[in-house]
Motif scaffolding. Structure first.
Motif, short mmCIF file in Angstrom:
data_model
loop_
_atom_site.label_atom_id
_atom_site.label_comp_id
_atom_site.label_asym_id
_atom_site.label_seq_id
_atom_site.Cartn_x
_atom_site.Cartn_y
_atom_site.Cartn_z
N TRP A 288 5.08 8.08 -11.05
CA TRP A 288 6.09 7.22 -11.67
C TRP A 288 5.53 5.82 -11.93
CZ3 TRP A 288 10.11 9.05 -7.54
CH2 TRP A 288 10.48 10.35 -7.85
N ARG A 289 6.26 5.07 -12.78
CA ARG A 289 5.74 3.77 -13.21
C ARG A 289 6.18 2.61 -12.33
NH1 ARG A 289 6.38 3.11 -19.55
NH2 ARG A 289 4.97 1.42 -19.05
N TRP A 290 7.20 2.85 -11.53
CA TRP A 290 7.69 1.74 -10.69
C TRP A 290 8.42 2.24 -9.46
CZ3 TRP A 290 12.96 0.19 -9.97
CH2 TRP A 290 13.88 1.02 -10.60
N GLY A 291 8.65 1.30 -8.55
CA GLY A 291 9.35 1.66 -7.33
C GLY A 291 10.02 0.41 -6.76
N ALA A 292 10.70 0.57 -5.66
CA ALA A 292 11.36 -0.58 -5.04
C ALA A 292 11.43 -0.39 -3.53
CB ALA A 292 12.78 -0.73 -5.60
N PHE A 293 11.45 -1.51 -2.83
CA PHE A 293 11.66 -1.53 -1.39
C PHE A 293 13.02 -2.12 -1.12
CE2 PHE A 293 7.39 -0.64 0.01
CZ PHE A 293 7.64 -0.13 1.27
N ALA A 294 13.84 -1.45 -0.34
CA ALA A 294 15.13 -2.01 0.05
C ALA A 294 15.07 -2.23 1.56
CB ALA A 294 16.24 -1.03 -0.29
N VAL A 295 15.35 -3.45 2.01
CA VAL A 295 15.19 -3.78 3.42
C VAL A 295 16.49 -4.36 3.98
CG1 VAL A 295 13.76 -5.01 5.09
CG2 VAL A 295 12.80 -4.41 2.87
N LEU A 296 16.96 -3.76 5.08
CA LEU A 296 18.19 -4.22 5.72
C LEU A 296 17.87 -4.78 7.09
CD1 LEU A 296 21.43 -4.08 5.60
CD2 LEU A 296 21.16 -2.10 7.07
N LEU B 289 0.84 -1.21 0.00
CA LEU B 289 0.00 0.00 0.00
C LEU B 289 0.87 1.25 0.00
CD1 LEU B 289 -2.68 -1.05 2.64
CD2 LEU B 289 -3.08 -0.69 0.20
N GLN B 290 1.94 1.21 0.80
CA GLN B 290 2.81 2.40 0.91
C GLN B 290 3.47 2.73 -0.43
OE1 GLN B 290 5.69 2.15 4.07
NE2 GLN B 290 6.45 4.21 3.70
N ILE B 291 3.94 1.71 -1.10
CA ILE B 291 4.66 1.99 -2.35
C ILE B 291 3.69 2.45 -3.44
CG2 ILE B 291 4.77 -0.28 -3.53
CD1 ILE B 291 7.89 0.43 -3.68
N GLN B 292 2.49 1.87 -3.48
CA GLN B 292 1.51 2.31 -4.50
C GLN B 292 1.04 3.73 -4.21
OE1 GLN B 292 0.95 0.86 -7.33
NE2 GLN B 292 2.02 -1.06 -6.91
N HIS B 293 0.97 4.09 -2.94
CA HIS B 293 0.63 5.47 -2.58
C HIS B 293 1.72 6.40 -3.14
CE1 HIS B 293 -0.38 8.90 0.17
NE2 HIS B 293 0.93 9.07 0.11
#
Ligand code: SF4
Length: 339
Positions: free
Chosen positions: A154-162, A143-147
């Motif tokens: 923009w057409r795309w996004g990414a989550f980076a998790v450490l 939900l957060q990234i689509q928001h």
């Protein structure tokens, strides 16, 4: 020059101008979020319970490690990222997003990943990280990234998790999903209208909901006293067979045993001294360079904090102070239960 307090005030004021990416889960009542708590926050109601030290440490961890997460994303994917100021939706000015980083357009992108991308940098506990590794991104992240994509266009996004303890790293690339964005925009719009109209959402149904137990409004929204205590986290003791730790713990055990023995012996000697003093209140023992005083003391004055919490919860919450955090090493027998 702007002070830290003014900066905090400004940040709070900005937050109240609309719905940000980290608010979406609460709008939908997903994961840790509650629409009522979000409404109270957006309408400027002061919290009656502050975040715990542990929660503040987690926020701080996420913020401090953000540059590291972004750099790791670059090295793992070969993509370049840049900082970017917060963005506001043109069509819906109450929709906003703090873009952690913008992913610079790649030269030969895969279909669907053309143009700049929206990067969200996260840190996660070991449990959450392993969960994500096996089951993928949780709903509230989606939900957060689509928001974010709705706001930026923009057409795309990414989550980076450490995962900060083992430095495990994951990243998920996500394409824009128009159908989901339409739902997000509709639900957020309904929520924002309620904020503007002062129409407060209902309380969560389940009184035992973990969200209420951690909520910043639990005192005013629900009688905090009626809530059950937070469940204790189940600790996992990781076996360590290193000779160094074996020697150190052996030494602590040995010292503990001699301290216990010495304390018991000291008690006996003190009783003997009291008997030898008889009726005398004060005695000097020149051969030992010590003075002995045997006087009656009145009991120590203490607060009955449980009764205060039960009878005057608002007052108790107002004057409760947490001391500076410090760490204590406890040692129990391995067979003892962890309570
Ligand atoms: S106490 Fe529970 S119902 Fe009330 S605002 Fe907080 S999370 Fe929501």
């Amino acid at each position: 020059m702007i002070t830290a307090d003014e900066l905090q005030e400004k940040w709070l004021a900005d937050r109240r101008k609309g719905i940000g990416g980290s608010d979406v889960a609460a709008v939908f009542g997903e994961k840790y979020g509650c629409p009522r708590a979000l409404f109270l926050d957006k309408t400027g109601v002061e919290r009656d319970y502050e975040h715990s030290e542990a929660d503040l440490d987690i926020f701080d961890r996420g913020h401090s490690l953000e540059p590291l997460v972004a750099a790791r994303f670059e090295s793992e994917t070969g993509l370049k990222v840049r900082r970017m100021p917060a963005r506001v939706s043109k069509a819906r000015p109450w929709m906003r997003v703090n873009v952690d980083r913008v992913i610079v357009s790649a030269e030969n992108p895969e279909p669907g990943f053309e143009g700049p991308g929206y990067l969200e940098c996260k840190t996660a506990s070991r449990e959450v990280f392993w969960d994500m590794r096996s089951t993928g991104m949780p709903e509230h992240y989606i939900l957060q990234i689509q928001h974010g994509l709705a706001v930026t266009g923009w057409r795309w996004g990414a989550f980076a998790v450490l995962e900060p303890y083992t430095f495990g790293f994951l990243h998920f690339k996500v394409k824009r999903d128009e159908r989901l964005i339409a739902v997000i925009e509709r639900v957020e719009e309904e929520f924002w209208k309620r904020v503007k109209a002062g129409d407060i959402p209902a309380k969560l149904e389940d009184f035992n909901d973990a969200r209420c137990q951690k909520c910043g409004y639990r005192l005013s929204c629900r009688n905090a006293e009626a809530l059950p205590k937070e469940k204790k986290r189940k600790r996992v003791y990781e076996p360590d067979y290193s000779p160094e730790l074996d020697i150190v713990v052996g030494n602590i055990k040995m010292l503990d045993a001699s301290i216990e023995e010495a304390e018991a012996q000291k008690k006996i000697e003190r009783q003997k001294a009291v008997i030898l003093m008889g009726d005398r209140e004060a005695v000097l023992v020149p051969t030992q360079g010590k003075k002995l005083l045997n006087s009656a003391r009145s009991g120590k004055l203490t607060w009955d904090s449980k009764a205060l919490d039960a009878e005057q919860p608002q007052l108790a919450a107002k004057y409760k102070r947490r001391g500076e955090a410090y760490s204590v090493l406890m040692m129990y027998d391995a067979a003892e239960t962890d309570e």
